[in-house]
Design a protein around this motif. Structure first.
Motif, short mmCIF file in Angstrom:
data_model
loop_
_atom_site.label_atom_id
_atom_site.label_comp_id
_atom_site.label_asym_id
_atom_site.label_seq_id
_atom_site.Cartn_x
_atom_site.Cartn_y
_atom_site.Cartn_z
N TRP A 28 0.83 -1.21 0.00
CA TRP A 28 0.00 0.00 0.00
C TRP A 28 0.86 1.26 0.00
N LEU A 29 1.90 1.30 0.84
CA LEU A 29 2.72 2.51 0.93
C LEU A 29 3.38 2.85 -0.41
N LEU A 30 3.76 1.83 -1.16
CA LEU A 30 4.34 2.09 -2.48
C LEU A 30 3.26 2.56 -3.46
N MET A 31 2.07 2.03 -3.34
CA MET A 31 0.95 2.51 -4.17
C MET A 31 0.67 3.99 -3.85
N GLY A 36 -0.06 9.04 -5.10
CA GLY A 36 -0.45 10.17 -4.26
C GLY A 36 -1.84 10.01 -3.66
N MET A 37 -2.44 8.83 -3.80
CA MET A 37 -3.77 8.60 -3.27
C MET A 37 -3.75 8.39 -1.76
N SER A 41 -9.32 8.08 -0.98
CA SER A 41 -9.45 8.24 -2.43
C SER A 41 -9.21 6.92 -3.16
N TYR A 42 -8.42 6.02 -2.57
CA TYR A 42 -8.21 4.71 -3.19
C TYR A 42 -9.53 3.95 -3.31
N GLN A 54 2.80 4.64 -14.44
CA GLN A 54 2.71 4.41 -13.00
C GLN A 54 2.78 2.92 -12.68
N ALA A 55 2.12 2.10 -13.51
CA ALA A 55 2.12 0.65 -13.27
C ALA A 55 3.54 0.08 -13.37
N GLU A 56 4.29 0.54 -14.37
CA GLU A 56 5.68 0.07 -14.52
C GLU A 56 6.53 0.50 -13.33
N LYS A 57 6.33 1.74 -12.89
CA LYS A 57 7.10 2.25 -11.76
C LYS A 57 6.75 1.47 -10.49
#
Length: 289
Positions: A28-31, A36-37, A41-42, A54-57
């Motif tokens: 979660w913390l990496l997401m 920035g959610m 907001s998630y 973003q997915a690749e990162k």
């Protein structure tokens, strides 16, 4: 394209399979870092597709965390005493337990402020600079010097000083070798883990944090002996010497301060009830009639 929820579940599964203890939290913390959610907001956006970039990162960061690289080294962010610090592999990641040291020093500084001029603080083995900068964020009139043998660590400390807008002097020194002047407070979180224990630490610490910031030599007490034996020359009368210690070092470090002539020595426990801080006061100069 995958949704935020699908990628979060994928990240959690990857970390679980890699044996990461806090896989759910770290995924979660990496997401949160990537998007920035907030949690709120998630839940509104969990079924939205994540951008390809973003997915690749996110996947790349999950891959690195699965290699037991500390989360803070991946994001280069660590929070300490309400302040955000830059960290990398050259410094220890600031830990919440160390906030006990900051609180106790601030308590002593409050006692010293009555009728005193601007105070001077020396942070020995400063690393990321988190202890000194946390103190200076409260003691706004104080002057601070952070000393470390590692040039890479000092570069991190200087970066944190700039980014937080808290001025301090950063000095390369092998303990007191290149230190001059006197101070009201000397504070230190030195390397204190016994050499033979370092290799048994969790992989994130053992393999990714600087060994020179961990290894306190055979009995873990080398730096306490050196600093408590030499600090008196750099402390003003009535000044404070304060250490973070390991859970089993309170008695030994208390005796060192007693032998060095300090008074009002206290051993303070952390929130887990373990010895965490030892501090003492240099004797006031005696006035002979």
């Amino acid at each position: 394209m995958q949704t935020h929820r699908e990628l979060l579940l994928e990240g959690r599964k990857t970390l679980e399979e890699a044996g990461i203890a806090d896989s759910t939290t770290d995924a979660w913390l990496l997401m949160e870092y990537i998007t920035g959610m907030t949690r709120a907001s998630y839940f509104i956006r969990e079924n939205e597709e994540m951008s390809r970039e973003q997915a690749e990162k996110y996947r790349e960061m999950i891959r690195r965390r699965a290699q037991h690289i500390p989360l803070q080294h991946i994001t280069h962010e660590a929070w300490f005493y309400g302040l955000k610090f830059y960290v990398d592999e050259h410094v220890l990641t600031p830990r919440q337990d160390t906030e006990v040291l900051v609180e106790e020093v601030l308590l002593e500084a409050g006692k010293m402020q009555a009728g005193s001029s601007r105070s001077r603080i020396l942070d020995m083995c400063t690393g990321s600079g988190c202890i000194l900068l946390a103190l200076l964020s409260v003691l706004k009139e104080a002057e601070g010097v952070g000393a470390d043998l590692s040039e890479e660590a000092l570069a991190v400390a200087a970066k944190n000083s700039r980014e937080l807008g808290i001025p301090a002097v950063w000095k390369k020194s092998d303990l007191f070798a290149d230190i001059s002047g006197t101070y009201d407070i000397i504070v230190s979180n030195p390397p204190y883990i016994e050499s033979h224990v370092v290799d048994s630490l969790m992989e994130e610490v053992r393999d990714h944090e600087p060994r020179m910031a961990l290894d306190g030599t055979a009995d873990g007490l080398y730096f306490y002996r050196r600093i408590s034996g030499e600090a008196g020359e750099y402390l003003k009368p009535g000044g404070i010497l304060a250490f973070e210690i390991g859970y089993n070092q309170g008695g030994s470090v208390r005796l060192m301060l007693q032998d060095a002539g300090y008074t009002e020595i206290r051993v303070v426990k952390d929130l887990a009830g373990l010895d965490r801080v030892v501090l003492g006061r240099k004797k006031q100069e005696e006035h002979h009639v």
